[in-house]
Design a protein around this motif. Structure first.
Motif, PDB file in Angstrom:
ATOM      1  N   THR A  59       3.096  46.138  52.148  1.00  0.00           N
ATOM      2  CA  THR A  59       3.690  46.984  53.187  1.00  0.00           C
ATOM      3  C   THR A  59       2.775  47.133  54.397  1.00  0.00           C
ATOM      4  O   THR A  59       3.214  46.962  55.533  1.00  0.00           O
ATOM      5  N   HIS A  60       1.506  47.457  54.161  1.00  0.00           N
ATOM      6  CA  HIS A  60       0.599  47.802  55.258  1.00  0.00           C
ATOM      7  C   HIS A  60      -0.173  46.620  55.821  1.00  0.00           C
ATOM      8  O   HIS A  60      -0.792  46.759  56.886  1.00  0.00           O
ATOM      9  N   VAL A  61      -0.152  45.491  55.135  1.00  0.00           N
ATOM     10  CA  VAL A  61      -0.848  44.311  55.653  1.00  0.00           C
ATOM     11  C   VAL A  61       0.169  43.216  55.958  1.00  0.00           C
ATOM     12  O   VAL A  61       0.408  42.887  57.119  1.00  0.00           O
ATOM     13  N   MET A  62       0.780  42.645  54.943  1.00  0.00           N
ATOM     14  CA  MET A  62       1.640  41.477  55.134  1.00  0.00           C
ATOM     15  C   MET A  62       2.858  41.775  56.020  1.00  0.00           C
ATOM     16  O   MET A  62       3.151  41.035  56.956  1.00  0.00           O
ATOM     17  N   GLU A  63       3.563  42.870  55.731  1.00  0.00           N
ATOM     18  CA  GLU A  63       4.746  43.194  56.531  1.00  0.00           C
ATOM     19  C   GLU A  63       4.358  43.576  57.952  1.00  0.00           C
ATOM     20  O   GLU A  63       5.056  43.228  58.907  1.00  0.00           O
ATOM     21  N   GLN A  64       3.235  44.271  58.100  1.00  0.00           N
ATOM     22  CA  GLN A  64       2.783  44.658  59.440  1.00  0.00           C
ATOM     23  C   GLN A  64       2.390  43.430  60.256  1.00  0.00           C
ATOM     24  O   GLN A  64       2.708  43.331  61.443  1.00  0.00           O
ATOM     25  N   LEU A  65       1.699  42.485  59.625  1.00  0.00           N
ATOM     26  CA  LEU A  65       1.331  41.252  60.326  1.00  0.00           C
ATOM     27  C   LEU A  65       2.583  40.525  60.821  1.00  0.00           C
ATOM     28  O   LEU A  65       2.621  40.042  61.955  1.00  0.00           O
ATOM     29  N   SER A  66       3.622  40.468  59.986  1.00  0.00           N
ATOM     30  CA  SER A  66       4.832  39.750  60.397  1.00  0.00           C
ATOM     31  C   SER A  66       5.589  40.508  61.498  1.00  0.00           C
ATOM     32  O   SER A  66       6.329  39.894  62.266  1.00  0.00           O
ATOM     33  N   GLN A  67       5.394  41.812  61.605  1.00  0.00           N
ATOM     34  CA  GLN A  67       6.016  42.569  62.698  1.00  0.00           C
ATOM     35  C   GLN A  67       5.315  42.315  64.023  1.00  0.00           C
ATOM     36  O   GLN A  67       5.939  42.300  65.077  1.00  0.00           O
ATOM     37  N   ASP A  68       3.987  42.118  63.990  1.00  0.00           N
ATOM     38  CA  ASP A  68       3.190  42.012  65.209  1.00  0.00           C
ATOM     39  C   ASP A  68       2.915  40.574  65.653  1.00  0.00           C
ATOM     40  O   ASP A  68       2.533  40.353  66.801  1.00  0.00           O
ATOM     41  N   TRP A  69       3.067  39.609  64.727  1.00  0.00           N
ATOM     42  CA  TRP A  69       2.681  38.225  64.994  1.00  0.00           C
ATOM     43  C   TRP A  69       3.774  37.261  64.558  1.00  0.00           C
ATOM     44  O   TRP A  69       4.411  37.477  63.526  1.00  0.00           O
ATOM     45  N   HIS A  70       3.962  36.188  65.319  1.00  0.00           N
ATOM     46  CA  HIS A  70       4.826  35.088  64.900  1.00  0.00           C
ATOM     47  C   HIS A  70       3.999  34.154  64.022  1.00  0.00           C
ATOM     48  O   HIS A  70       2.875  33.788  64.391  1.00  0.00           O
ATOM     49  N   ASP A  71       4.551  33.778  62.877  1.00  0.00           N
ATOM     50  CA  ASP A  71       3.960  32.735  62.019  1.00  0.00           C
ATOM     51  C   ASP A  71       2.518  33.009  61.619  1.00  0.00           C
ATOM     52  O   ASP A  71       1.697  32.095  61.586  1.00  0.00           O
ATOM     53  N   TRP A  72       2.188  34.261  61.292  1.00  0.00           N
ATOM     54  CA  TRP A  72       0.830  34.562  60.805  1.00  0.00           C
ATOM     55  C   TRP A  72       0.610  33.766  59.522  1.00  0.00           C
ATOM     56  O   TRP A  72       1.362  33.917  58.559  1.00  0.00           O
TER      57      TRP A  72
END
Length: 136
Positions: A59-72
């Motif tokens: 929730t706090h790492v993987m999902e947040q990364l996908s909200q803020d970045w394309h193709d992390w």
């Protein structure tokens, strides 16, 4: 099911975590994490802190990364294994959604794997490069 899919060898468990992350398969990623995992994103990283459950990590790492970045993506290049310790030399690639700026940043990850699950993770990266991509 392949032997790799069920292997409890520390490097195999860590590799499954990277594959799950790259595929966006959060259920498979959670399956590699111990119930009391200690997952630390380093000080200075946008998501800095320690997360203590598989759900907190996703929730706090993987999902947040996908909200803020394309193709992390974390590209795992080199594995160094010493018993339950797995060091992975890797790189992050992504494009920041707000600025359109790309990153290609080297990173080192330290995992501790016990009983076929990741019990500890610590990240080391150049956080300034990530913050630069987040600024207009």
């Amino acid at each position: 099911m392949s032997e790799f899919a069920t292997s409890t060898a520390p490097a195999d468990v860590v590799r499954r975590q990277y594959l799950a992350s790259a595929a966006g398969d959060l259920d498979a990623l959670r399956a590699t994490l111990a119930p009391d995992v200690e997952w630390t994103e380093m000080a200075g990283f946008p998501l800095a802190g320690t997360y203590r459950t598989p759900d907190a990590v996703t929730t706090h790492v993987m999902e947040q990364l996908s909200q803020d970045w394309h193709d992390w993506t974390a590209h795992d290049d080199t594995y160094i294994v010493d018993g339950e310790n797995v060091i992975v030399l890797a790189r992050y690639t992504a494009t920041n959604k707000a600025t359109g700026k790309p990153i290609d940043v080297r990173v080192a990850h330290h995992f501790v794997v016990r009983g076929g699950l990741i019990v500890r993770f610590e990240q080391f990266t150049d956080t300034a490069l990530i913050h630069d991509a987040m600024k207009n």
